[in-house]
Design a protein around this motif. Sequence first.
Motif, mmCIF file in Angstrom:
data_model
loop_
_atom_site.group_PDB
_atom_site.id
_atom_site.type_symbol
_atom_site.label_atom_id
_atom_site.label_comp_id
_atom_site.label_asym_id
_atom_site.label_seq_id
_atom_site.Cartn_x
_atom_site.Cartn_y
_atom_site.Cartn_z
ATOM 1 N N CYS A 1 1.895 -2.757 1.213
ATOM 2 C CA CYS A 1 1.571 -3.471 -0.020
ATOM 3 C C CYS A 1 0.349 -4.351 0.190
ATOM 4 O O CYS A 1 -0.313 -4.276 1.228
ATOM 5 C CB CYS A 1 2.767 -4.310 -0.461
ATOM 6 S SG CYS A 1 3.200 -5.629 0.697
ATOM 7 N N SER A 2 0.074 -5.200 -0.777
ATOM 8 C CA SER A 2 -1.116 -6.048 -0.697
ATOM 9 C C SER A 2 -0.865 -7.361 0.030
ATOM 10 O O SER A 2 -1.735 -8.231 0.052
ATOM 11 C CB SER A 2 -1.648 -6.338 -2.108
ATOM 12 O OG SER A 2 -0.627 -6.871 -2.923
ATOM 13 N N ASP B 1 3.627 -4.157 -5.358
ATOM 14 C CA ASP B 1 2.313 -4.141 -5.994
ATOM 15 C C ASP B 1 2.392 -3.827 -7.486
ATOM 16 O O ASP B 1 1.453 -3.276 -8.065
ATOM 17 C CB ASP B 1 1.382 -3.156 -5.279
ATOM 18 C CG ASP B 1 0.873 -3.731 -3.965
ATOM 19 O OD1 ASP B 1 0.927 -4.962 -3.804
ATOM 20 O OD2 ASP B 1 0.441 -2.954 -3.101
ATOM 21 N N GLU C 1 1.512 -8.426 -7.743
ATOM 22 C CA GLU C 1 0.084 -8.195 -7.448
ATOM 23 C C GLU C 1 -0.742 -8.619 -8.662
ATOM 24 O O GLU C 1 -0.288 -8.501 -9.797
ATOM 25 C CB GLU C 1 -0.122 -6.707 -7.133
ATOM 26 C CG GLU C 1 -1.546 -6.314 -6.793
ATOM 27 C CD GLU C 1 -2.360 -6.012 -8.045
ATOM 28 O OE1 GLU C 1 -3.587 -6.169 -7.974
ATOM 29 O OE2 GLU C 1 -1.773 -5.647 -9.080
#
Length: 265
Positions: free
Chosen positions: A54-55, A121, A127
Amino acid sequence: MVLVPFVLAWDILLNIGNAVLPKRKKGKVVRPGHAGVGGKWPEFIAPTEGDSRCSCPALNAMSNHGILPRDGKNITFKQLNALIQETYNFSPSFCFMVPHIGASMLKKSYWKDSFNLADLDLHNGIEHDASLTRLDTHLNRNQAPPHLPFVKELLESATGRDEDGNPLLTEADVSRMLVKRRKEAEVANPHYTTSKFHEVFGASNASTLLTIFGGRVADLEAILIDEKLPEGWESRILEHFGLTVIAFNKVVSRVGKGTEGEKKE
């Protein structure tokens, strides 16, 4: 959220405990029996095709070291609670609250459900646009890999120095870069969106760099570029019960106010 009063009361007690109890000793932040004792982290293995990421560099690093499942899949929210606390020394109240928020945004049960890292995300849920380390979703659907030009510019913006002269990111540095990213995203992304919630969320993410990682550029290079915990690294939070919501929000508030000052200049 029904649990908010309970979590805040719990957090106040932990905050008081941190004020009166001795801090953890450097080199012994991670408790015996947990990954990372003495700065010895499990083997780093970069993700392979099919792995979920993921981010969030901190969560990706946990999977890259096998603290979370290496494939980044089928993680329970309760599991995330315990492992974040052990790895980064966030307080129990913080680690209880954040997975609850994540579960709510994903419309899942904290108590019964699991998730993959990539699920986090969800655009404009967790996100958001104008990240310090990722391109906006409209410009790059895959939020897992960091956008290296952004990361390098962020690290090179550090104006602080520690006692040995090593570069440190300061709150003012982070505020300045948040405003810069928002202005750039508004120009580059025709679908750019923001809200007060996401601006606070962005300041919160950025504040982790200043608290858990102490703003130390050398450590942040590893965590933001390679998503790896450096050998010998431990959380910079030494408080007995870890980083509380109250203590963290003080930093977030100052970073947020700094962005308002940057906008006016």
